[in-house]
Motif scaffolding. Structure first.
Motif, mmCIF file in Angstrom:
data_model
loop_
_atom_site.group_PDB
_atom_site.id
_atom_site.type_symbol
_atom_site.label_atom_id
_atom_site.label_comp_id
_atom_site.label_asym_id
_atom_site.label_seq_id
_atom_site.Cartn_x
_atom_site.Cartn_y
_atom_site.Cartn_z
ATOM 1 N N GLN A 15 66.137 -32.367 71.138
ATOM 2 C CA GLN A 15 66.026 -31.627 72.394
ATOM 3 C C GLN A 15 67.022 -32.170 73.421
ATOM 4 N N SER A 16 67.125 -33.490 73.507
ATOM 5 C CA SER A 16 68.069 -34.101 74.449
ATOM 6 C C SER A 16 69.505 -33.743 74.100
ATOM 7 N N GLU A 17 69.830 -33.742 72.800
ATOM 8 C CA GLU A 17 71.174 -33.365 72.365
ATOM 9 C C GLU A 17 71.469 -31.903 72.723
ATOM 10 N N ALA A 18 70.475 -31.046 72.577
ATOM 11 C CA ALA A 18 70.657 -29.630 72.924
ATOM 12 C C ALA A 18 70.906 -29.468 74.420
ATOM 13 N N VAL A 19 70.153 -30.172 75.244
ATOM 14 C CA VAL A 19 70.355 -30.103 76.698
ATOM 15 C C VAL A 19 71.753 -30.594 77.051
ATOM 16 N N ASP A 20 72.180 -31.708 76.457
ATOM 17 C CA ASP A 20 73.518 -32.243 76.734
ATOM 18 C C ASP A 20 74.603 -31.240 76.349
ATOM 19 N N TRP A 21 74.459 -30.633 75.162
ATOM 20 C CA TRP A 21 75.457 -29.677 74.685
ATOM 21 C C TRP A 21 75.505 -28.441 75.578
ATOM 22 N N LEU A 22 74.334 -27.889 75.904
ATOM 23 C CA LEU A 22 74.296 -26.693 76.749
ATOM 24 C C LEU A 22 74.808 -26.976 78.158
ATOM 25 N N THR A 23 74.582 -28.183 78.639
ATOM 26 C CA THR A 23 75.110 -28.560 79.950
ATOM 27 C C THR A 23 76.633 -28.576 79.918
ATOM 28 N N ALA A 24 77.204 -29.111 78.841
ATOM 29 C CA ALA A 24 78.666 -29.182 78.715
ATOM 30 C C ALA A 24 79.287 -27.799 78.541
ATOM 31 N N VAL A 25 78.621 -26.939 77.773
ATOM 32 C CA VAL A 25 79.155 -25.606 77.489
ATOM 33 C C VAL A 25 78.973 -24.664 78.680
ATOM 34 N N ALA A 26 77.900 -24.824 79.415
ATOM 35 C CA ALA A 26 77.576 -24.002 80.592
ATOM 36 C C ALA A 26 77.637 -22.505 80.300
ATOM 37 N N PRO A 27 76.829 -22.020 79.347
ATOM 38 C CA PRO A 27 76.860 -20.593 79.014
ATOM 39 C C PRO A 27 76.247 -19.742 80.122
ATOM 40 N N ALA A 28 76.597 -18.450 80.120
ATOM 41 C CA ALA A 28 76.015 -17.515 81.085
ATOM 42 C C ALA A 28 74.550 -17.257 80.765
ATOM 43 N N SER A 29 74.195 -17.298 79.474
ATOM 44 C CA SER A 29 72.817 -17.078 79.030
ATOM 45 C C SER A 29 72.479 -18.028 77.899
ATOM 46 N N SER A 52 66.417 -26.243 82.358
ATOM 47 C CA SER A 52 66.511 -25.429 83.568
ATOM 48 C C SER A 52 67.247 -26.174 84.682
ATOM 49 N N GLY A 53 67.005 -27.464 84.781
ATOM 50 C CA GLY A 53 67.660 -28.257 85.813
ATOM 51 C C GLY A 53 69.082 -28.660 85.477
ATOM 52 N N ALA A 54 69.454 -28.604 84.191
ATOM 53 C CA ALA A 54 70.764 -29.086 83.757
ATOM 54 C C ALA A 54 71.843 -28.009 83.711
ATOM 55 N N VAL A 55 71.452 -26.779 83.402
ATOM 56 C CA VAL A 55 72.454 -25.709 83.302
ATOM 57 C C VAL A 55 72.737 -25.148 84.693
ATOM 58 N N PRO A 56 73.884 -24.479 84.853
ATOM 59 C CA PRO A 56 74.191 -23.897 86.166
ATOM 60 C C PRO A 56 73.076 -22.971 86.651
ATOM 61 N N VAL A 57 72.936 -22.879 87.943
ATOM 62 C CA VAL A 57 71.848 -22.126 88.560
ATOM 63 C C VAL A 57 71.871 -20.648 88.165
ATOM 64 N N ASN A 58 73.018 -20.111 87.836
ATOM 65 C CA ASN A 58 73.110 -18.692 87.481
ATOM 66 C C ASN A 58 72.954 -18.430 85.982
ATOM 67 N N THR A 59 72.634 -19.442 85.191
ATOM 68 C CA THR A 59 72.419 -19.266 83.759
ATOM 69 C C THR A 59 71.083 -18.579 83.502
ATOM 70 N N ASN A 60 71.099 -17.531 82.673
ATOM 71 C CA ASN A 60 69.868 -16.846 82.277
ATOM 72 C C ASN A 60 69.211 -17.626 81.145
ATOM 73 N N LEU A 61 67.974 -18.061 81.343
ATOM 74 C CA LEU A 61 67.201 -18.712 80.279
ATOM 75 C C LEU A 61 66.206 -17.693 79.758
ATOM 76 N N ILE A 62 66.395 -17.266 78.520
ATOM 77 C CA ILE A 62 65.560 -16.228 77.932
ATOM 78 C C ILE A 62 64.713 -16.846 76.837
ATOM 79 N N LEU A 63 63.404 -16.844 77.042
ATOM 80 C CA LEU A 63 62.453 -17.360 76.049
ATOM 81 C C LEU A 63 62.016 -16.158 75.230
#
Length: 97
Positions: A15-29, A52-63
């Motif tokens: 989970q931590s690795e995923a957060v780190d990777w998504l933070t670096a990539v900064a996807p739109a969704s 939620s706190g790590a990705v840019p504020v405008n990133t869509n998080l879709i569960l």
């Protein structure tokens, strides 16, 4: 991203690795497919809160496609304010349109 099986402390490193990777990539969704989750302890809520706190504020998080018992946990007020629960097919909304 697809989560499978038990989401608990045993998977916290991934989970931590995923957060780190998504933070670096900064996807739109970010689409998180929860259909195959069989158990979600507090580790899932912690993961989503960190994400939620790590990705840019405008990133869509879709569960996407949470089983009913997992959706009950996710609906606790205020836990993941940037996320959206979806059940149907993915559409253009998943790409930030």
């Amino acid at each position: 991203m697809r989560l499978v099986g038990d989401v608990d402390r045993a998977s916290s490193r991934l989970q931590s690795e995923a957060v780190d990777w998504l933070t670096a990539v900064a996807p739109a969704s970010v689409v998180i497919d929860l259909a195959a989750v069989t158990f979600a302890g507090s580790a899932l809520l912690n993961f989503l809160t960190r994400l939620s706190g790590a990705v840019p504020v405008n990133t869509n998080l879709i569960l996407w496609r949470p089983p009913p018992e997992i959706e009950m946990v996710l609906r606790v007020p205020g836990l993941t304010p940037k996320s959206v629960l979806r059940h149907g097919p993915l559409g253009p909304w998943a790409m930030g349109s």
